[in-house]
Design a protein around this motif. Structure first.
Motif, PDB file in Angstrom:
ATOM      1  N   UNK A 148       0.830  -1.208   0.000  1.00 58.73           N
ATOM      2  CA  UNK A 148       0.000   0.000   0.000  1.00 58.73           C
ATOM      3  C   UNK A 148       0.860   1.252   0.000  1.00 58.73           C
ATOM      4  N   UNK A 149       1.880   1.267   0.838  1.00 57.42           N
ATOM      5  CA  UNK A 149       2.790   2.417   0.878  1.00 57.42           C
ATOM      6  C   UNK A 149       3.454   2.612  -0.482  1.00 57.42           C
ATOM      7  N   UNK A 150       3.819   1.516  -1.118  1.00 57.24           N
ATOM      8  CA  UNK A 150       4.431   1.606  -2.451  1.00 57.24           C
ATOM      9  C   UNK A 150       3.454   2.201  -3.459  1.00 57.24           C
ATOM     10  N   UNK A 151       2.201   1.738  -3.445  1.00 53.56           N
ATOM     11  CA  UNK A 151       1.199   2.273  -4.375  1.00 53.56           C
ATOM     12  C   UNK A 151       0.967   3.772  -4.138  1.00 53.56           C
ATOM     13  N   UNK A 152       0.855   4.150  -2.858  1.00 52.53           N
ATOM     14  CA  UNK A 152       0.638   5.574  -2.540  1.00 52.53           C
ATOM     15  C   UNK A 152       1.820   6.401  -3.012  1.00 52.53           C
ATOM     16  N   UNK A 153       3.019   5.894  -2.807  1.00 48.04           N
ATOM     17  CA  UNK A 153       4.219   6.575  -3.290  1.00 48.04           C
ATOM     18  C   UNK A 153       4.187   6.726  -4.811  1.00 48.04           C
ATOM     19  N   UNK A 154       3.619   5.736  -5.485  1.00 55.28           N
ATOM     20  CA  UNK A 154       3.573   5.772  -6.948  1.00 55.28           C
ATOM     21  C   UNK A 154       2.547   6.758  -7.486  1.00 55.28           C
ATOM     22  N   UNK A 155       1.429   6.965  -6.773  1.00 55.62           N
ATOM     23  CA  UNK A 155       0.423   7.871  -7.337  1.00 55.62           C
ATOM     24  C   UNK A 155       0.291   9.198  -6.589  1.00 55.62           C
ATOM     25  N   UNK A 156       1.100   9.430  -5.569  1.00 54.33           N
ATOM     26  CA  UNK A 156       1.007  10.690  -4.836  1.00 54.33           C
ATOM     27  C   UNK A 156       1.246  11.847  -5.807  1.00 54.33           C
ATOM     28  N   UNK A 157       0.459  12.923  -5.707  1.00 59.68           N
ATOM     29  CA  UNK A 157       0.511  13.976  -6.725  1.00 59.68           C
ATOM     30  C   UNK A 157       1.698  14.920  -6.600  1.00 59.68           C
ATOM     31  N   UNK A 158       2.903  14.393  -6.839  1.00 63.81           N
ATOM     32  CA  UNK A 158       4.096  15.224  -6.932  1.00 63.81           C
ATOM     33  C   UNK A 158       4.791  14.882  -8.246  1.00 63.81           C
ATOM     34  N   UNK A 159       5.668  15.757  -8.707  1.00 64.16           N
ATOM     35  CA  UNK A 159       6.250  15.603 -10.044  1.00 64.16           C
ATOM     36  C   UNK A 159       7.112  14.352 -10.163  1.00 64.16           C
ATOM     37  N   UNK A 160       7.844  14.010  -9.115  1.00 63.09           N
ATOM     38  CA  UNK A 160       8.775  12.879  -9.187  1.00 63.09           C
ATOM     39  C   UNK A 160       8.332  11.778  -8.231  1.00 63.09           C
ATOM     40  N   UNK A 161       7.117  11.260  -8.451  1.00 65.91           N
ATOM     41  CA  UNK A 161       6.591  10.240  -7.533  1.00 65.91           C
ATOM     42  C   UNK A 161       7.171   8.860  -7.857  1.00 65.91           C
ATOM     43  N   UNK A 162       6.686   7.861  -7.151  1.00 65.61           N
ATOM     44  CA  UNK A 162       7.261   6.529  -7.274  1.00 65.61           C
ATOM     45  C   UNK A 162       7.157   5.925  -8.658  1.00 65.61           C
ATOM     46  N   UNK A 163       6.031   6.127  -9.332  1.00 64.86           N
ATOM     47  CA  UNK A 163       5.862   5.534 -10.660  1.00 64.86           C
ATOM     48  C   UNK A 163       6.882   6.109 -11.641  1.00 64.86           C
ATOM     49  N   UNK A 164       7.175   7.405 -11.532  1.00 59.76           N
ATOM     50  CA  UNK A 164       8.172   8.038 -12.397  1.00 59.76           C
ATOM     51  C   UNK A 164       9.555   7.462 -12.111  1.00 59.76           C
TER      52      UNK A 164
END
Length: 207
Positions: A148-164
């Motif tokens: 869950x923490x990983x998913x939130x990190x990936x979609x959190x609305x910042x320019x350089x989030x986890x998915x990037x």
């Protein structure tokens, strides 16, 4: 050797301390950016949860950011000791990104489309890895919380989030390196599937 250099060479100590200060500053800046983005989202009337937090804030007299933090803490404890935590983790990783992706498709801009496409590439990649390793992953303590923490990190609305970060550091380099082989494999599979379908169609007509 590296440890001895740090102990006996002051210049290396200064270099090491400088690197640590830069990393700490970057981490603090990212946390401030995430906090600001969450706060803006909580007060954004176009978001579906804004009315709920506005109502809760009026009823309790507690700032909605603090309400959000309290809800987040509750979810963390539930993911640690509750039931159906893997399902909850998957819902957290799916519902808001799906909503935001639909909004991105309906908007005129393309930057948000790219952002959410990047998230879904990472989401699909993690799901692809997770399925065959489900039994092993189930033995990892607090796996649902980590996921869950990983998913939130990936979609959190910042320019350089986890998915990037994950896409640019791992998925993109591998894809660019093997793109030709992947395209060839996809074309071969597509051709084989077409041939099998054609053969079955001809056989069915003959019979």
């Amino acid at each position: 050797m590296y440890l001895l250099m740090l102990i006996f060479e002051p210049r290396y100590q200064k270099y090491y301390l400088t690197i640590n200060l830069i990393q700490d500053f970057n981490m603090a800046a990212q946390l401030d950016s995430a906090k600001s983005a969450i706060k803006d989202s909580l007060y954004d009337e176009s978001k579906p949860w804004c009315k709920f937090f506005s109502w809760a804030e009026a009823q309790t007299g507690v700032n909605r950011l603090n309400l959000f933090i309290g809800l987040a803490v509750f979810l963390i404890f539930y993911l640690l000791i509750g039931y159906g935590t893997l399902l909850l983790s998957n819902l957290i990783g799916f519902l808001y990104p799906a909503y935001a992706s639909i909004k991105a498709v309906e908007s005129s801009g393309k930057d948000d489309d790219t952002k959410w496409l990047t998230y879904w590439v990472v989401f699909s990649f993690i799901t692809l890895i997770e399925l065959p390793a489900a039994i092993l992953l189930s033995w990892i303590p607090f796996y649902s919380l980590i996921k869950t923490i990983f998913f939130v990190w990936c979609f959190i609305p910042i320019s350089n989030n986890g998915s990037v970060v994950v896409y640019n550091r791992f998925i993109r380099p591998y894809f660019l390196k093997h793109q030709g082989d992947i395209d060839q494999a996809v074309n071969d599979l597509s051709k084989k599937a077409s041939d099998v379908a054609f053969e079955k169609l001809v056989t069915a007509k003959v019979n």
